[in-house]
Every structure is written in structure tokens, then in C-alpha cells.
Write a protein that holds these residues in place. Structure first.
Motif, PDB file in Angstrom:
ATOM      1  N   VAL A  10       0.863  -1.174   0.000  1.00  0.00           N
ATOM      2  CA  VAL A  10       0.000   0.000   0.000  1.00  0.00           C
ATOM      3  C   VAL A  10       0.901   1.225   0.000  1.00  0.00           C
ATOM      4  N   ALA A  11       0.793   2.029  -1.047  1.00  0.00           N
ATOM      5  CA  ALA A  11       1.666   3.193  -1.196  1.00  0.00           C
ATOM      6  C   ALA A  11       1.305   4.273  -0.179  1.00  0.00           C
ATOM      7  N   ARG A  12       2.323   4.989   0.288  1.00  0.00           N
ATOM      8  CA  ARG A  12       2.112   6.122   1.181  1.00  0.00           C
ATOM      9  C   ARG A  12       2.364   7.390   0.386  1.00  0.00           C
ATOM     10  N   ARG A  13       1.441   8.332   0.499  1.00  0.00           N
ATOM     11  CA  ARG A  13       1.593   9.605  -0.203  1.00  0.00           C
ATOM     12  C   ARG A  13       1.402  10.739   0.792  1.00  0.00           C
ATOM     13  N   PRO A  14       2.296  11.721   0.757  1.00  0.00           N
ATOM     14  CA  PRO A  14       2.101  12.859   1.660  1.00  0.00           C
ATOM     15  C   PRO A  14       0.922  13.718   1.181  1.00  0.00           C
ATOM     16  N   LEU A  15       0.214  14.284   2.122  1.00  0.00           N
ATOM     17  CA  LEU A  15      -0.912  15.155   1.802  1.00  0.00           C
ATOM     18  C   LEU A  15      -0.442  16.605   1.823  1.00  0.00           C
ATOM     19  N   SER A  16      -0.998  17.412   0.950  1.00  0.00           N
ATOM     20  CA  SER A  16      -0.669  18.833   0.958  1.00  0.00           C
ATOM     21  C   SER A  16      -1.345  19.498   2.160  1.00  0.00           C
ATOM     22  N   PHE A  17      -0.887  20.694   2.487  1.00  0.00           N
ATOM     23  CA  PHE A  17      -1.464  21.414   3.624  1.00  0.00           C
ATOM     24  C   PHE A  17      -2.967  21.639   3.461  1.00  0.00           C
ATOM     25  N   PRO A  18      -3.439  22.159   2.305  1.00  0.00           N
ATOM     26  CA  PRO A  18      -4.890  22.393   2.195  1.00  0.00           C
ATOM     27  C   PRO A  18      -5.719  21.114   2.286  1.00  0.00           C
ATOM     28  N   VAL A  19      -5.213  20.004   1.738  1.00  0.00           N
ATOM     29  CA  VAL A  19      -5.960  18.747   1.819  1.00  0.00           C
ATOM     30  C   VAL A  19      -5.995  18.258   3.266  1.00  0.00           C
ATOM     31  N   SER A  20      -4.858  18.348   3.973  1.00  0.00           N
ATOM     32  CA  SER A  20      -4.818  17.968   5.391  1.00  0.00           C
ATOM     33  C   SER A  20      -5.761  18.835   6.209  1.00  0.00           C
ATOM     34  N   LEU A  21      -5.755  20.117   5.919  1.00  0.00           N
ATOM     35  CA  LEU A  21      -6.636  21.045   6.623  1.00  0.00           C
ATOM     36  C   LEU A  21      -8.101  20.695   6.363  1.00  0.00           C
ATOM     37  N   LEU A  78      -9.331  17.779   5.583  1.00  0.00           N
ATOM     38  CA  LEU A  78      -9.646  16.539   6.304  1.00  0.00           C
ATOM     39  C   LEU A  78      -9.885  16.819   7.786  1.00  0.00           C
ATOM     40  N   ALA A  79      -9.044  17.672   8.380  1.00  0.00           N
ATOM     41  CA  ALA A  79      -9.219  18.002   9.799  1.00  0.00           C
ATOM     42  C   ALA A  79     -10.539  18.738  10.030  1.00  0.00           C
ATOM     43  N   LEU A  80     -10.885  19.651   9.140  1.00  0.00           N
ATOM     44  CA  LEU A  80     -12.137  20.404   9.282  1.00  0.00           C
ATOM     45  C   LEU A  80     -13.355  19.498   9.085  1.00  0.00           C
ATOM     46  N   LEU A  81     -13.268  18.587   8.138  1.00  0.00           N
ATOM     47  CA  LEU A  81     -14.375  17.651   7.926  1.00  0.00           C
ATOM     48  C   LEU A  81     -14.527  16.712   9.114  1.00  0.00           C
ATOM     49  N   ARG A  82     -13.406  16.305   9.703  1.00  0.00           N
ATOM     50  CA  ARG A  82     -13.464  15.441  10.892  1.00  0.00           C
ATOM     51  C   ARG A  82     -14.121  16.171  12.050  1.00  0.00           C
ATOM     52  N   LYS A  83     -13.783  17.448  12.205  1.00  0.00           N
ATOM     53  CA  LYS A  83     -14.400  18.250  13.260  1.00  0.00           C
ATOM     54  C   LYS A  83     -15.906  18.376  13.016  1.00  0.00           C
ATOM     55  N   LYS A  84     -16.274  18.617  11.775  1.00  0.00           N
ATOM     56  CA  LYS A  84     -17.689  18.746  11.421  1.00  0.00           C
ATOM     57  C   LYS A  84     -18.426  17.422  11.687  1.00  0.00           C
TER      58      LYS A  84
END
Length: 178
Positions: free
Chosen positions: A35-46, A48-54
Motif C-alpha cells: 500500500v503506497a504512502r503519499r504525503p498530503l498537501s497542507f490544504p488537503v490535510s486542513l 480533512l481536519a475540518l471535515l473530521r471536526k464537522k
């Protein structure tokens, strides 16, 4: 055999495969990752964090089990955190691009809409397993480092501006005397 483990959450209704932790050097052979690992960009990480909070706020409210957000709601979530320039359409296009990345990762699903309606997205419950407390703590540390970096640059920029301003004032005061 494949060095994968099954993560099953019957309560939330999802399952996925995760690579087992790699052994330390000297403990055994290191197998290639399936399973490949790919780094996430700052806006995508942000995002994801905002959607998790929601999603956490939605779960606390009770009621329905599916969190469905309109595209405009997602734009408003991210707009606060992104640099807003003079071109509103460009900002919305960027947010659509980031949202498309999150859809490609499988954390959000586009819902079918009829023509003339606003695009809607369902936040999938699997996001809870990816964005856990440890992930949010690491993200907070990166945000703190990012803030301190910006504060360091801003502080020096401010000092340079003040000295330039005072130099220009001194030159303008000296000019009439000459």
C-alpha cells in the motif's frame, strides 16, 4: 503472508487494509510495501481536519447517521484558512480541486444532483479512523511550526519596514534644509 492487517469497525460500518508496522533493523527482513504512502498537501490535510471536526459535531448532535454537506458549506469551512486574494472564482476553483483530492482518497463521496442544484458531498465514516487523535495532534504541531515560521518572517519584515520608513522620513526632513 501479504503483511497487511484488516481493520474492521462494525459499529461504523467500514473495513480497510493497513500495512503492518515494519520491523526494526536486525529484527527480521523488511518486505516491500503493498500500500503506497503519499504525503498530503497542507490544504488537503486542513480540509480533512475540518471535515473530521464537522463529523464530530454532527455525531454529538445525534439524529441522522449521514453527514451531507453542500459545496458552498465546504467552501466556507476552508475560506477562513486560505489566503483570500482579489479573485474569488480562483479561490473557489482551488477549493474544488482540494475537495476533488479528498473525494479521490475516498473520505468524501459526491452525491448525484439534478441539474441546477448545488453539488453535495457525503462525509464518509472512515474519516474517523484516518483522522484520529494522534493525527490531529501531529497536525496541530505542524500548524504551530507553520505559525512560528510565519511570525518569524513577519517580525523581521516589520522591522525592515519600520527602519525603511524612518530612513525615508529622515531623508525627507533633510531635503528642505539642503
Amino acid at each position: 503472508v501479504l503483511d497487511l492487517e484488516l481493520v474492521l469497525d462494525e459499529a461504523e460500518g467500514y473495513a480497510f487494509l493497513r500495512s503492518r508496522p515494519q520491523p526494526e533493523e536486525g529484527e527480521g527482513p523488511r518486505l516491500p510495501r503493498l500500500v503506497a504512502r503519499r504525503p498530503l498537501s497542507f490544504p488537503v490535510s486542513l480540509l480533512l481536519a475540518l471535515l473530521r471536526k464537522k463529523l464530530a459535531e454532527f455525531d454529538a448532535g445525534g439524529g441522522d447517521t449521514r453527514l451531507v454537506l453542500a459545496r458552498d458549506e465546504v467552501v466556507e469551512l476552508l475560506r477562513v484558512f486560505l489566503h483570500e486574494g482579489s479573485n474569488e472564482a480562483r479561490l473557489i476553483d482551488q477549493i474544488d480541486f482540494y475537495l476533488g483530492k479528498v473525494v479521490d482518497l475516498g473520505f468524501v463521496r459526491r452525491l448525484k444532483v439534478q441539474s441546477g442544484q448545488t453539488a453535495t458531498f457525503e462525509v464518509r465514516r472512515i474519516l474517523k479512523s484516518f483522522v484520529d487523535a494522534q493525527w490531529l495532534a501531529e497536525f496541530d504541531q505542524r500548524l504551530a511550526a507553520y505559525r512560528s515560521l510565519l511570525a518569524g518572517e513577519g517580525g523581521e519584515a516589520g522591522k525592515g519596514t519600520n527602519s525603511m520608513t524612518s530612513t525615508k522620513r529622515a531623508q525627507s526632513k533633510a531635503a528642505p534644509d539642503e
